[in-house]
Design an enzyme around this catalytic site. Structure first.
Site: not given
Length: 223
Positions: A119, A173, A204
């Site tokens: 991320s 996600d 995610h």
């Protein structure tokens, strides 16, 4: 003047390390968040890999009403074109670069160092690696995207163009939509970088199949 190195969770192999994975966490997490995956990777002891999980500094995050949390950069809006604060990304990339340089000085060649990020951490990895002055063993960019992709073609260095970049993303996600990761992959490919793209049936996060694939990839890169 060199600033103090980022604090890290450090996991060392039984023998003296001859390779290093530097793994950058996501927003609001810390180096402790991903450290438990090391045994899950089931890497052979013969690889002698050191893992470093640095902690991002704490900073106020605009989209979270200015709440302070660990973050590699501020997120001022969820607009896809300007989600990542470029100045913050540059500052964090510089801190991670110093961490890599310290590993090189400790005796681990840059060609035995892998930069990984999830991320926000992946944003830093994808910003730093194409601009880095030393050859890396590889880059892992997980559930992530690219900051200011239009800048890459003018700022990229040649030394890591053929360095393997493994990109992986969850098809469900909702935090970083899969198209953002795929756009980063396409930008890297168009700029001549050796990136691969893989999606998983997940949100995610990281799933076991992905960890197995990462393990195989790490063993190929560091054998």
């Amino acid at each position: 003047m060199t600033q103090q190195l980022l604090p890290c969770v450090e996991i060392n192999p039984t023998a003296a390390p001859d390779a290093c994975v530097i793994w950058l966490h996501g927003l609001g997490d810390s180096g402790h968040g991903f450290a438990p995956i090391v045994p899950e990777l089931k890497l052979p002891e013969s690889l002698s890999v050191k893992f470093l999980f640095p902690h991002a500094p704490e900073r106020p995050i605009t989209i979270n009403n200015g709440m302070r949390m660990r973050a590699w950069y501020d997120i001022k809006s969820l607009d896809f074109e300007s989600r990542a604060d470029l100045e913050g990304v540059k500052a964090s990339a510089e801190q991670v670069e110093q961490l890599i340089e310290a590993q090189i000085e400790s005796g681990i060649p840059s060609e035995r160092i892998i930069l990984a990020g999830f991320s926000q951490g992946g944003v830093i990895a994808l910003h730093l690696a194409p601009r880095f002055a030393h050859k890396l063993a590889g880059v892992l960019a997980l559930s992530t995207y690219m900051c200011e992709p239009s800048l890459l073609s003018n700022e990229a260095k040649d030394i890591n163009r053929d360095t393997p970049i493994m990109m992986a993303h969850g098809e469900q996600d909702e935090v970083v939509p899969v198209f953002m990761g795929n756009a980063a992959f396409k930008t890297l490919s168009e700029c001549g970088f050796n990136a691969t793209w893989q999606t998983y049936t997940m949100q995610h996060n990281v799933c076991m199949q992905e960890l197995n694939d990462i393990s195989a990839w790490l063993q190929t890169r560091l054998k």
